[in-house]
Structures are given as structure tokens and as C-alpha cells.
Design an enzyme around this catalytic site. Structure first.
Site, PDB file in Angstrom:
ATOM      1  N   ASN B 393      -2.077  -3.655   1.825  1.00 53.47           N
ATOM      2  CA  ASN B 393      -1.310  -4.499   0.612  1.00 53.47           C
ATOM      3  C   ASN B 393       0.048  -4.011   0.937  1.00 53.47           C
ATOM      4  OD1 ASN B 393      -0.485  -5.573  -1.594  1.00 53.47           O
ATOM      5  ND2 ASN B 393      -1.708  -4.535  -3.121  1.00 53.47           N
ATOM      6  N   ASP B 394       0.666  -2.829   0.435  1.00 48.46           N
ATOM      7  CA  ASP B 394       1.935  -2.510   0.303  1.00 48.46           C
ATOM      8  C   ASP B 394       2.654  -2.910   1.528  1.00 48.46           C
ATOM      9  OD1 ASP B 394       1.771  -1.852  -2.072  1.00 48.46           O
ATOM     10  OD2 ASP B 394       1.339   0.192  -1.733  1.00 48.46           O
ATOM     11  N   VAL B 395       1.910  -2.544   2.729  1.00 48.10           N
ATOM     12  CA  VAL B 395       2.624  -2.699   4.070  1.00 48.10           C
ATOM     13  C   VAL B 395       2.938  -3.986   4.526  1.00 48.10           C
ATOM     14  CG1 VAL B 395       1.536  -0.349   4.848  1.00 48.10           C
ATOM     15  CG2 VAL B 395       0.490  -2.632   5.359  1.00 48.10           C
TER      16      VAL B 395
END
Lengths: 104, 464
Positions: B393-395
Site C-alpha cells: 500500500n504505502d510503498v
């Protein structure tokens, strides 16, 4: 006149140089192998077992077990968990890294 | 065995340890490297036996304890699932730390055995080295225990903070220095015990404020500590193998910490001070909730992929949690049969420890030459047809490049949004570790696949 150099300075030199060796060697480790790197460094840092063996086998009175040797024996077991566990789990991981099979 | 001869052998085993790490520069040489490490260890242990030269009953007990430890270690190594590697490594670090403490204590009680003087009259340099080894070892031990409990989920991953925390830690660190000084002046054994006790305490206090998402940094950092502890003991024992190894491991852990910090765009200092994730949760979530997303099913996904000529897979830790790596590999096999080019893109912090994702993929029989690091593959997204994001997700969050207000601004991310279409497998729209919304969800070319990662992957394979 030749001056005596404290052996400590020799060991310090080895230490400092090893830090540099470690620095360059570790940067050349491919990122995909960073987990095996951690498990293998774990295993080799357990070479501290050398100190544990000396402590366990030290002569201290007549008995085989003294306070200091007990600490040594216990440390041997801990380090051995790490040595066997560390090298084996590294081996297990590395055995899984395979190249693409030549197709057809 | 003479002292000089054994010193030469210790040097040899130190060199073999260097070669063991060198071998890890490529998967082909890595197994040989591991073998060098084992040989180095066998040499070090054998030389120690020969130089002590005491083959009495004690020797038998040493073997027994060695075998007990070895059996436990081997058992764990064979049983441990690859997803649990971070816990295992944290647990192993704690053992190195504790072993260092035990050896230091034993040297303090019986310094004659190590040629360091007599009790109450230990050589000053040895006493300092011993204190450093014991203190760092104790910090490594208690810190690793906390890391282990947090990773294992026994203890909540949420950071534990309280007022005056940094002040307390600073005071304890100062007291360690003062205690070491007093110990050297007085040779008092009670001060030595207090020093060890305080070091255990600070290890515990240093790790509790660090959140679960930062664990990759913590593990690397403790790896480094365990090295410095070994080096400290190496100086006490005047043992080259231990000094070389300690320095190698110390710098290795430090480099890994640096790489992990960079991958998360956090300064090392910031991670150490801890508390990340506790304060920033509520900032940016409100206004974005209601934006429309496109969602699809396995059929749509299979259709998109079938018509693609190249697909890039972006796996994250969520994939491992869902145990989807084997299903994923099967999906990729099917794609490859249809002459679709597939590669994997790995972000530096994709797993829970450095390189974790690579191990998980290797376990699922993904060849390592299909797996690429962020810098190697980031330019390829623009030419790829489909990006398949699974468990990450965040990456992938483009906000890291566009919004200077965002907490992850500046973090290196995979340029997933440049792909013609993006398939995003996720259970819901909830934010990831960093607690922020992912802009990628709302892009024109993104198709959300709301499902369990494993089930969705299997369904796609069926539809291909």
C-alpha cells in the site's frame, strides 16, 4: 631504540580495519539476500562461544561446576542455538534461491 | 597449543567469516559463503578446545551443553516458517546479547581463567572492555526480547510513550557511563551487577516507544548492537576472531538500518526516538473519504491481464499474511504460458525485515532473476501494461512524490501509477501502516479488487 607497542593497539587496529572491511563487503551484498545476511551475521557473532568455552573449562577449585563455569556452560548452550540455528536457517533460505529454468 | 598458533587460527576463522559475507554478493556464491562461515566456526571452536587443553570431565559437559543448544537451534531452523524470519532473527539476537553478558560476568568472577588479573584487581583496560561488552549485550538482550514480542504479536505493535521518556533514557545512559567509571575505580562487584541491571532496563525502554512499522529498522539496529557486544567481549578475551566478527556484524547491522531508514524516508534519530504512528493518524483522512473508486472482480482482472504483454507484480507484506505467494506464482505461471512477460518489483521495506519479501518469493519458487529492486525496475512501469499490487500500500502511494504535507513525502515509492492499468488487491479502502490515504485508489486507470489476496489470485488464475 625500539618502543614497545601495547598489544591493545594491535587489536584496535584489527577492529578498525574490520569495520571498514565490513562496510565495503556489506554494501556489495545484493539487497535480495539481506535476510540471509542477517541470519548469517547472527550465526557468526555467536563465535562468542569461544569465551563461553574458556569460562566453562577454567580451573576454579576442584569441582567441575563453579559459579563462573556455570555461566560459561549456559552461554555455550545459548551460542550453540544460534550457531546451528543461524547457519541452518541461512542454508535453508539460500537453497530456495533458484534461477529461471531454461525454457524448452 | 601455543598462544601464537591459536591466534593465527583465530585470524583464519575471522577471514573465513569475511568470505562468508562476501559470498552473499550473489545468490550463486552465497551457499559457498555459508560453508566458509561454518568452517570458520568449526576452526574457532576446535582451536579453543586445543588451547585450553583441558579434556577432563568438564570437556564432556561442554559437549553436552553444545549438543543441547545445537539440537534446539537445528529444530527451530527446520521448523520456522519463512514468514516468521523477523521474529526468529530478533530471538537469535537476544541470545547473542545474553551470551555476551554471561561471558562478561564469568570473566568478572574468575578473571584468572582469562588471564585478566585476579578478582578485585582486574586490569583496567579489561574491566572497561568487559563493562562495555556486558552493557551492550544486556541492551541487545532486552531490546531484542521486546522486538520479538512485538513482531510475534504477543505485545501490541503500538508505540508506548510517556512523559519524560527521553529525559529518563538520557539519565539512564549517563548513569551507565558513571557506573562504568565507578566500577573501574572500585572494582566492586555490586556495581557490576547494577550496571548490567540498568543496561537491561535501558534496552527495554529504548524499544517500547518504537512502533510496529519501524521494526525493520529495529531488527537491523539490534543486529548491529549484537556485533558491538561481541567485539567488546573480543577485546576482553584478546581474541581476533571475535573482534573481526564483532566489527563485521556491527557495521553490517548499521548499513542495513541505514538502508531501511532510507526506504521509509525517516531519519535514524527519528526512529530511535520513537512514537511514529501515534500522533499523525488523524491529520489527512477526513476530506478524501467520499471520492469514487472503480472496483472490479476476478473476471475483469483476468481480462486485463490476458490482453497485456507485460505485467509487473508489486507484492507487499499483506500478501504474506494472506499466504498468497504460492497462488500468486501459479497465476504468474499461467500468464507466462500465454507469452506475457512478468516481473516482480520489490520495495526496500516490502517485508518486515530487510530482504524479507525476496525470501518469501524464493520460497514460492519464484526465480530470483525475475525479481527486481526498486531502482532497477521503476522506469519499466511506464512501459508495462498492468501493475498487479498485492498486499502493498504505502510503498505505491504517489502522494510521496506530490504532497509536501504528507508524512511520507520524499519516501522512495514504486511508480505504479505510470502503468496503463493498475490492479489493486485489497480487502478495503483502509489506510496502511503510515495511516494515510493512498491516492492510487482513486486514479482513472486503477481497478480495485476487494477481496482476500489469496482467494482473488486463485480466482484470477481460473479465469485466465
Amino acid at each position: 631504540m625500539i618502543m614497545e607497542i601495547d598489544p591493545f593497539i594491535f587489536r584496535l587496529s584489527i577492529f578498525i580495519l574490520s569495520i571498514f572491511v565490513g562496510y565495503y563487503v556489506v554494501w556489495s551484498v545484493t539487497p535480495s539476500l539481506h535476510t540471509p545476511l542477517m541470519s548469517v551475521t547472527n550465526a557468526i557473532s555467536s563465535v562468542i562461544i569461544v569465551g563461553a568455552i574458556i569460562a566453562a573449562l577454567a580451573k576454579y577449585g576442584d569441582s567441575v561446576f563453579s559459579t563462573s563455569s556455570l555461566f560459561g556452560y549456559f552461554a555455550i548452550s545459548l551460542a550453540a542455538i544460534n550457531i546451528f540455528g543461524g547457519f541452518l536457517v541461512t542454508h535453508r533460505m539460500l537453497a530456495m534461491y533458484k534461477k529461471k529454468k531454461k525454457e524448452k | 597449543m601455543s598462544a601464537n598458533l591459536s591466534a593465527v587460527f583465530y585470524l583464519i576463522s575471522g577471514v573465513l567469516f569475511i568470505l562468508a559475507l562476501r559470498g552473499l554478493s550473489s545468490p550463486e556464491t552465497s551457499r559457498q559463503g555459508n560453508l566458509f562461515g561454518i568452517i570458520g566456526m568449526v576452526i574457532a571452536i576446535s582451536v579453543t578446545f586445543l588451547s585450553v587443553g583441558n579434556f577432563s570431565t568438564g570437556f564432556l559437559y561442554v559437549l553436552i551443553f553444545l549438543i543441547i543448544g545445537g539440537a534446539i537451534g537445528s529444530f527451530i531452523a527446520f521448523k520456522i516458517p519463512m514468514t516468521a524470519m523477523p521474529e526468529l532473527v530478533a530471538g537469535f539476537h537476544s541470545l547473542v546479547g545474553l551470551a555476551a553478558v554471561l561471558v562478561a560476568v564469568s570473566a568478572f568472577i574468575n578473571p584468572e581463567a582469562f588471564n585478566l588479573g585476579t578478582p578485585g584487581n582486574i586490569k583496567l583496560a579489561s574491566l572497561i572492555e568487559m563493562s562495555i561488552g556486558a552493557a551492550v549485550g544486556a541492551i541487545t538482550f532486552s531490546g531484542s526480547i521486546i522486538a520479538f514480542l512485538k513482531l510475534q504479536g504477543i505485545m501490541s505493535g503500538a508505540p508506548i510513550t510517556f512523559r519524560g521518556q527521553h529525559l529518563l533514557n538520557a539519565l539512564i545512559l549517563i548513569s551507565i557511563v558513571v557506573l562504568t567509571y565507578l566500577l573501574c575505580a572500585s572494582q566492586s562487584s555490586s556495581l557490576f551487577w547494577i550496571l548490567i541491571g540498568v543496561s537491561f532496563l535501558i534496552g527495554f525502554l529504548l524499544i517500547i516507544p518504537i512502533g510496529g512499522a519501524d521494526m525493520p529498522v529495529v531488527i537491523s539496529m539490534l543486529n548491529s548492537y549484537s556485533g558491538w557486544a561481541a567485539a567488546g567481549i573480543g577485546f576482553t578475551l584478546e581474541n581476533t576472531a571475535l573482534i573481526i566478527t564483532g566489527a563485521l556484524v556491527g557495521s553490517s547491522g548499521a548499513i542495513l538500518s541505514y538502508i531501511m531508514c532510507k526506504g521509509m524516508n525517516r531519519s535514524f534519530f527519528n526512529v530511535i526516538l520513537g512514537g511514529f504512528g501515534a500522533t499523525e493518524q488523524s491529520t489527512s483522512n477526513k476530506d478524501k473519504e467520499q471520492r469514487p473508486v472503480k472496483s472490479g472482480n476476478a473476471d475483469d482482472a483476468a481480462f486485463l491481464m490476458k490482453n497485456a504483454s507485460s505485467v509487473i507484480i508489486v507484492p507487499g507484506y499483506g500478501m504474506a499474511v494472506a499466504q498468497a505467494q504460492h497462488a500468486l506464482r501459479e497465476m504468474v505461471d499461467t500468464l507466462k504460458k500465454n507469452d506475457i512477460k512478468v516481473s516482480y518489483a520489490i520495495h526496500p521495506v516490502a517485508g518486515r525485515m530487510p530482504g524479507h519479501m525476496n525470501v518469501l518469493l524464493a520460497e514460492a519458487n519464484v526465480p530470483y532473476d525475475e525479481v527486481f529492486e526498486l531502482e532497477e525496475i521503476n522506469n519499466d512501469f511506464a512501459n508495462a501494461d498492468v501493475a498487479f499490487v498485492i498486499g502493498a500500500n504505502d510503498v505505491t502511494n504517489p502522494v510521496a512524490k506530490t504532497d509536501p504535507q504528507s508524512p511520507i513525502y520524499g519516501m522512495p515509492v514504486l511508480d505504479v501509477e505510470k502503468c496503463k492499468s493498475v490492479l489493486f488487491v485489497k480487502r478495503s479502502l483502509s489506510p496502511g501502516y503510515a495511516g494515510i490515504d493512498n491516492d492510487l485508489f482513486y486514479k482513472e486507470n486503477t481497478l480495485m479488487l476487494f477481496a482476500d489476496a489469496k482467494k482473488m489470485t486463485e480466482d484470477i488464475t481460473k479465469n485466465l
